[in-house]
Design a protein around this motif. Structure first.
Motif, mmCIF file in Angstrom:
data_model
loop_
_atom_site.group_PDB
_atom_site.id
_atom_site.type_symbol
_atom_site.label_atom_id
_atom_site.label_comp_id
_atom_site.label_asym_id
_atom_site.label_seq_id
_atom_site.Cartn_x
_atom_site.Cartn_y
_atom_site.Cartn_z
ATOM 1 N N THR A 1 0.749 -1.343 0.076
ATOM 2 C CA THR A 1 0.064 0.019 0.166
ATOM 3 C C THR A 1 0.823 1.149 0.099
ATOM 4 O OG1 THR A 1 -0.239 0.222 2.590
ATOM 5 C CG2 THR A 1 -2.024 -1.308 1.341
ATOM 6 N N ASP A 2 0.384 2.446 -0.378
ATOM 7 C CA ASP A 2 0.884 3.443 -0.294
ATOM 8 C C ASP A 2 1.504 3.836 1.075
ATOM 9 O OD1 ASP A 2 0.710 3.988 -3.002
ATOM 10 O OD2 ASP A 2 -0.796 5.498 -2.924
ATOM 11 N N PRO A 3 0.494 3.959 2.104
ATOM 12 C CA PRO A 3 1.334 3.963 3.394
ATOM 13 C C PRO A 3 2.420 3.186 3.839
ATOM 14 C CG PRO A 3 -0.945 4.072 3.450
ATOM 15 C CD PRO A 3 -0.862 3.601 2.146
ATOM 16 N N GLN A 4 2.304 1.907 3.276
ATOM 17 C CA GLN A 4 3.760 1.003 3.736
ATOM 18 C C GLN A 4 4.947 1.547 2.810
ATOM 19 O OE1 GLN A 4 1.526 -2.665 2.558
ATOM 20 N NE2 GLN A 4 1.549 -3.416 4.462
ATOM 21 N N VAL A 5 4.637 1.741 1.555
ATOM 22 C CA VAL A 5 5.872 2.376 0.755
ATOM 23 C C VAL A 5 6.343 3.785 1.661
ATOM 24 C CG1 VAL A 5 6.497 3.224 -1.424
ATOM 25 C CG2 VAL A 5 5.168 1.350 -1.400
ATOM 26 N N ALA A 6 5.360 4.744 1.807
ATOM 27 C CA ALA A 6 5.903 5.791 2.394
ATOM 28 C C ALA A 6 6.584 5.682 3.821
ATOM 29 C CB ALA A 6 4.643 6.657 2.645
ATOM 30 N N ALA A 7 6.127 4.484 4.478
ATOM 31 C CA ALA A 7 6.866 4.205 5.718
ATOM 32 C C ALA A 7 8.376 3.828 5.554
ATOM 33 C CB ALA A 7 6.040 3.112 6.651
ATOM 34 N N ALA A 8 8.449 3.094 4.614
ATOM 35 C CA ALA A 8 9.748 2.468 4.322
ATOM 36 C C ALA A 8 10.457 3.387 3.629
ATOM 37 C CB ALA A 8 9.390 1.308 3.005
ATOM 38 N N GLY A 9 10.095 4.472 2.827
ATOM 39 C CA GLY A 9 10.915 5.604 2.428
ATOM 40 C C GLY A 9 11.381 6.472 3.355
ATOM 41 N N SER A 10 10.445 6.801 4.332
ATOM 42 C CA SER A 10 10.918 7.502 5.441
ATOM 43 C C SER A 10 11.907 6.937 6.712
ATOM 44 C CB SER A 10 9.589 7.701 6.460
ATOM 45 O OG SER A 10 8.577 8.717 5.665
ATOM 46 N N ASP B 1 8.783 10.870 -2.300
ATOM 47 C CA ASP B 1 8.247 12.096 -1.458
ATOM 48 C C ASP B 1 8.550 11.563 0.014
ATOM 49 O OD1 ASP B 1 7.391 13.681 -3.788
ATOM 50 O OD2 ASP B 1 5.470 12.978 -3.520
ATOM 51 N N ALA B 2 8.099 10.567 0.266
ATOM 52 C CA ALA B 2 8.543 10.085 1.824
ATOM 53 C C ALA B 2 10.050 10.142 2.112
ATOM 54 C CB ALA B 2 7.929 8.612 2.143
ATOM 55 N N TYR B 3 10.766 9.686 1.175
ATOM 56 C CA TYR B 3 12.283 9.808 1.563
ATOM 57 C C TYR B 3 12.710 11.239 1.517
ATOM 58 C CZ TYR B 3 17.117 9.054 1.063
ATOM 59 O OH TYR B 3 18.619 9.137 1.424
ATOM 60 N N GLY B 4 11.993 12.181 0.876
ATOM 61 C CA GLY B 4 12.387 13.681 0.766
ATOM 62 C C GLY B 4 13.529 13.978 -0.231
ATOM 63 N N LEU B 5 13.272 13.213 -1.450
ATOM 64 C CA LEU B 5 14.480 12.985 -2.332
ATOM 65 C C LEU B 5 14.323 14.468 -3.183
ATOM 66 C CD1 LEU B 5 16.391 11.118 -3.741
ATOM 67 C CD2 LEU B 5 14.913 10.601 -5.518
ATOM 68 N N ASP B 6 15.367 14.971 -3.303
ATOM 69 C CA ASP B 6 15.502 16.413 -3.907
ATOM 70 C C ASP B 6 15.337 16.306 -5.620
ATOM 71 O OD1 ASP B 6 18.335 16.268 -5.404
ATOM 72 O OD2 ASP B 6 18.616 15.608 -3.364
ATOM 73 N N ALA B 7 14.967 17.462 -6.052
ATOM 74 C CA ALA B 7 14.635 17.441 -7.678
ATOM 75 C C ALA B 7 15.839 17.085 -8.599
ATOM 76 C CB ALA B 7 14.303 18.956 -8.047
ATOM 77 N N ALA B 8 16.997 17.454 -8.165
ATOM 78 C CA ALA B 8 18.060 16.795 -8.898
ATOM 79 C C ALA B 8 18.354 15.198 -8.808
ATOM 80 C CB ALA B 8 19.403 17.464 -8.536
ATOM 81 N N SER B 9 17.973 14.505 -7.611
ATOM 82 C CA SER B 9 18.173 13.263 -7.707
ATOM 83 C C SER B 9 17.281 12.516 -8.040
ATOM 84 C CB SER B 9 18.342 12.952 -5.933
ATOM 85 O OG SER B 9 19.660 13.391 -5.429
ATOM 86 N N ARG B 10 15.819 13.193 -8.332
ATOM 87 C CA ARG B 10 14.574 12.597 -8.844
ATOM 88 C C ARG B 10 14.911 12.073 -10.500
ATOM 89 N NH1 ARG B 10 9.190 13.472 -6.127
ATOM 90 N NH2 ARG B 10 9.855 14.283 -4.026
ATOM 91 N N SER B 11 15.721 13.154 -11.018
ATOM 92 C CA SER B 11 16.110 12.563 -12.437
ATOM 93 C C SER B 11 16.781 11.536 -12.407
ATOM 94 C CB SER B 11 16.675 14.126 -13.035
ATOM 95 O OG SER B 11 17.844 14.311 -12.426
ATOM 96 N N ARG B 12 17.655 11.061 -11.434
ATOM 97 C CA ARG B 12 18.338 9.913 -11.627
ATOM 98 C C ARG B 12 17.977 8.560 -11.045
ATOM 99 N NH1 ARG B 12 22.563 12.552 -8.144
ATOM 100 N NH2 ARG B 12 23.728 9.800 -8.114
ATOM 101 N N LEU B 13 16.654 8.861 -10.345
ATOM 102 C CA LEU B 13 16.270 7.613 -9.569
ATOM 103 C C LEU B 13 15.916 6.354 -10.405
ATOM 104 C CD1 LEU B 13 15.231 6.148 -6.856
ATOM 105 C CD2 LEU B 13 13.181 7.522 -7.270
ATOM 106 N N ILE B 14 15.428 6.754 -11.653
ATOM 107 C CA ILE B 14 14.930 5.689 -12.481
ATOM 108 C C ILE B 14 16.133 4.853 -13.192
ATOM 109 C CG2 ILE B 14 13.624 4.719 -14.630
ATOM 110 C CD1 ILE B 14 11.904 5.353 -12.061
ATOM 111 N N ASP B 15 17.179 5.549 -13.214
ATOM 112 C CA ASP B 15 18.571 5.197 -13.682
ATOM 113 C C ASP B 15 19.218 4.242 -12.747
ATOM 114 O OD1 ASP B 15 18.540 6.070 -16.221
ATOM 115 O OD2 ASP B 15 19.549 8.020 -15.575
ATOM 116 N N ALA B 16 18.881 4.762 -11.491
ATOM 117 C CA ALA B 16 19.409 3.938 -10.320
ATOM 118 C C ALA B 16 18.595 2.663 -10.168
ATOM 119 C CB ALA B 16 19.201 4.738 -9.060
#
Length: 199
Positions: free
Chosen positions: A74-83, A165-180
């Motif tokens: 669920t979204d809350p579970q994913v958000a908790a993991a990111g936090s 969002d839950a991790y608080g990933l900045d804009a510059a890093s978001r552009s690299r997330l799918i590559d990661a």
């Protein structure tokens, strides 16, 4: 009481409120890491309690549910993991163990290594690294599936955004997330969908 599910260290058992496991080449680093996390006030990991007379590591037992297989979350579970991941990274940021790297990475923060969803376990592959190494792996194991029964790509992409969002990933890093994430398992078939969700 034998504890099943581990892929790296066989013979893990629970003894009362502790877990005993054979020492490995990474045991010294993990012991230092868990001690540092405790000093930093991070509660999302077991405590390292030393070694028993058989030379096994002694860790505190964390009660809770650890899933036996991958599934949809669920979204809350994913958000908790990111936090939780962000808190772990922040506790190691610029630390002695991180060295020249930004943080210490868990390198296997999948649902199978999470006591839902309050703690990580099995730090065998922990090492200095970049946060996106963990976050890309987490996007793959928590949000993305190629099974015929999986949600549509748009739904999965939206959940990757929940994670970011839950991790608080900045804009510059978001552009690299799918590559990661692609470094682990994701194919490029739905790349535009996933990139758009993170914009």
């Amino acid at each position: 009481m034998p504890l099943s599910g581990g892929r790296i260290t066989p013979g893990v058992v629970r003894v009362g409120r502790t877990v005993r496991r054979a020492a490995t080449a990474s045991s010294s680093f993990v012991a230092e890491l868990l001690d540092d996390l405790q000093r930093e006030g991070f509660t999302g990991a077991p405590r390292h309690l030393g070694f028993d007379t058989a030379g096994r590591e002694i860790l505190s037992y964390l009660p809770g549910w650890v899933p036996a297989r991958f599934q949809s979350w669920t979204d809350p579970q994913v958000a908790a993991a990111g936090s939780l991941l962000r808190s772990f990274h922040d506790a190691t940021r610029s630390s002695r163990l991180a060295g020249r790297h930004p943080v210490v990475c868990h390198h296997d923060p999948g649902p199978n290594n999470t006591v839902f969803a309050a703690a990580f376990i099995d730090f065998d592959t922990a090492a200095p690294g970049d946060p996106l190494e963990d976050l890309g792996y987490m996007a793959w194991t928590w949000c993305i599936s190629s099974k015929p029964t999986a949600p549509p790509a748009t739904v999965q992409a939206a959940q990757v955004r929940v994670l970011a969002d839950a991790y608080g990933l900045d804009a510059a890093s978001r552009s690299r997330l799918i590559d990661a994430e692609q470094e682990h398992a994701y194919t490029s078939a739905n790349r535009k969908t996933f990139d758009a969700a993170l914009d």
